[in-house]
Design an enzyme around this catalytic site. Sequence first.
Site, PDB file in Angstrom:
ATOM      1  N   ASP A  86       0.855  -1.181   0.000  1.00 51.98           N
ATOM      2  CA  ASP A  86       0.000   0.000   0.000  1.00 51.98           C
ATOM      3  C   ASP A  86       0.895   1.236   0.000  1.00 51.98           C
ATOM      4  O   ASP A  86       1.631   1.471   0.955  1.00 51.98           O
ATOM      5  CB  ASP A  86      -0.888  -0.025   1.248  1.00 51.98           C
ATOM      6  CG  ASP A  86      -2.064   0.919   1.128  1.00 51.98           C
ATOM      7  OD1 ASP A  86      -3.082   0.651   1.768  1.00 51.98           O
ATOM      8  OD2 ASP A  86      -1.940   1.927   0.403  1.00 51.98           O
ATOM      9  N   ASP A 104      -2.563   2.501  -6.213  1.00 55.53           N
ATOM     10  CA  ASP A 104      -1.618   2.533  -5.093  1.00 55.53           C
ATOM     11  C   ASP A 104      -1.641   1.273  -4.231  1.00 55.53           C
ATOM     12  O   ASP A 104      -1.118   1.276  -3.131  1.00 55.53           O
ATOM     13  CB  ASP A 104      -1.889   3.753  -4.222  1.00 55.53           C
ATOM     14  CG  ASP A 104      -3.159   3.613  -3.412  1.00 55.53           C
ATOM     15  OD1 ASP A 104      -4.080   2.907  -3.877  1.00 55.53           O
ATOM     16  OD2 ASP A 104      -3.240   4.183  -2.325  1.00 55.53           O
ATOM     17  N   GLU A 105      -2.249   0.216  -4.696  1.00 59.91           N
ATOM     18  CA  GLU A 105      -2.421  -0.952  -3.843  1.00 59.91           C
ATOM     19  C   GLU A 105      -2.321  -2.229  -4.654  1.00 59.91           C
ATOM     20  O   GLU A 105      -2.858  -2.295  -5.757  1.00 59.91           O
ATOM     21  CB  GLU A 105      -3.824  -0.886  -3.240  1.00 59.91           C
ATOM     22  CG  GLU A 105      -3.892  -1.184  -1.774  1.00 59.91           C
ATOM     23  CD  GLU A 105      -5.312  -1.101  -1.290  1.00 59.91           C
ATOM     24  OE1 GLU A 105      -5.992  -2.128  -1.356  1.00 59.91           O
ATOM     25  OE2 GLU A 105      -5.733  -0.012  -0.876  1.00 59.91           O
TER      26      GLU A 105
END
Length: 676
Positions: free
Chosen positions: A127, A218-219
């Site tokens: 993350d 973003d993950e």
Amino acid sequence: MPMHVSLAERTVDTEVTEDVANKEERLESDSGAWKKYETVFTNTKAGMDNVDKEKVKKVVYEMSKDSAFFQNEQRKMENSRRKIDELICQAEALTAEQLDRFEKSADDRIAELEAKRRLDKVWLHVDMDAFYAAVEERDNPSLKDVPMAVGGTGMITTANYKARRFGVRSAMPGFIARRLCPELVFVRPDFAKYRSAADETRAIFRELDPDFEAMSLDEAYLDATPAARARGLTGAELAEELRHKVLAATGLTCSVGIAPNKRLAKVCSDMNKPNGQFEVKPERGAILDFLRALPIRKVRPVLPARRHRQTAGPPPKSAAGLPIRKIGGIGKVAEQMLSEALSVTECGHLLDRRAVIVALCSERAAGFYLEVGLGLGAAEHSERPGDGEVGRKGISCERTFRAICTVPEMEQKLAELSAHLAEEMAEEGLRGRSLTLKLKGTDFKVRTRAVTSPGWLCSTDGILEAARGLLRAELRQCPQGLRLRLMGLRMSHLAKLGGAPGTPERGQTTLREFVAKADAPGGSERAAPSASQRELFRERSPGAEPGGCHGGLPRQEAEPAAAGSPEAWACRACTFAGNPASSSRCSVCGFAKGTKAVVRQLCDSPALPRPSLTTRCPMHSTRDSILGRVQGAHLRKSLWRGRCRNVNVPGLLECRRKIRWLQQHSAPLRRSRKNV
DNA sequence: GCGGATCAC
DNA sequence: TATGGTGATCCGC
């Protein structure tokens, strides 16, 4: 007191607790109403441990309390309140014997689940820390020193850690953020930039797991099992290496969770955020410990006085379990339900309360909660769409705008949305059968209205025509008119463009879906979706002239290349359903055309109360007016076939009797109107 | 299948 | 001055 006490607050010692109590008292004298306004903004997020949540809550409340948005939130809260109260009643009504039985059943399920536990996998959940904000800071280092948020005054997508200290966070409207932090710097989002940064991170993810699963920019989930075996490294070592590589390549930090399944890995990545990692060892005991007694993570800055006290006072309460809200899929509502109806606030409680959970929750929900309580989760990547498969269930677009209330304005918006949706679908080479119109009133109430067409939809015109039909039906139901702040369109039942002409592509697709559904646990009772719809439309006569009975529902749409057979359907009088143009009966409600006109007159006549969604129509006993849409496909079908007894709607038979009476008496009534 | 609701990002 | 857009899923009809 907030119902959900954050982790950090639990370790607070007596002195600080007194302080909070005093403050509570002070604020109590103001009014106290703000306390009941729970927003997502009070949920603990990384970097927000030291935020004065009560203050944030009060500010949000003060700025919201007179708005239509707030009213709507209150309405929603009352609804969930009612559901929770109902659950509490059910829980209280459970007898000891019943509980005993449910506990046994729960234990059986737990044994099954436990048998599937896998401890041989190494999962990483990566993350990126405050991703958009971090990219902006990287490209403009002066932003590092100020509280900054990416987004507009409308909505914030990410806030840097300096801003989070003020309670500013993602999904917060900008004007509230500015109130919380007047010096907040706003930066316009630049998604092209974030995508390119994400590409850099993904190149590194790929080295570790070529099949990594990106959940957003973003993950990502990485199955590090093969890499760990091949290189003889532990998950923690791989995570360490990964974080360094990401930082070196992008100048951005990330946090990583390491665990034997995806669900736990996700929880772990949040434990030492930012720029940290956390592992739950692949042992059953370690997992259950993690759920029951959360290790003390980052130690909060400790006041000298407090440290002194801590040695003298009672031992710190470090044994607080993992709050259920940390689990993906448990949001504000589920948290409240679990806490108030089932006394579950921590993951460990889920097993303690397993009997009540199995008793009161749906099959799927109970299974989910038991899994969470056991610390289980997916141990394989989720299935990827095969070649030629669609890979998604729907595609949509929606826009918020200043309030509009005239039909031309609405049609204009629809035209824009249709064009946009058609464009997006074309880009992905998609066509679809179901169109859903979404409307949000200025009161923030959301309504959706859907049609499923017998043919494919993909062009701007085809979509617009269907959308107009839905809008008109809705307008007819709201004689007082609509005041809208948002419109949206969503296409579902998707397939790839350009399947072999003439092949029953739809049938194949739905069959596959059906099999997949039936295969899934708990899904076996679902009926094949398209069967009733097909029957509804089958009686369409092939030679029907296109323009005969046109209310705005979609006709069969030709694919751009191959010409399809155009078929008119839809009927103005009954607002909705597919009608063969040549038929003299409405295929939805079974009325003769003439009858409907008469019924409409009766309903409209000032001598009778107007039908509405809340009052019963004087012409029949169902909740909906005859002019309104008959709810539910199964109900439509049954009406058409006259098999009312199969439908569990009170008053439906009586309704049909009245309709028949009207049909028999329609002629004289029509004449009498002519004379007026 | 439809519609409302919830959830995540 | 005034609370987003996209996609998915579940539940109860």
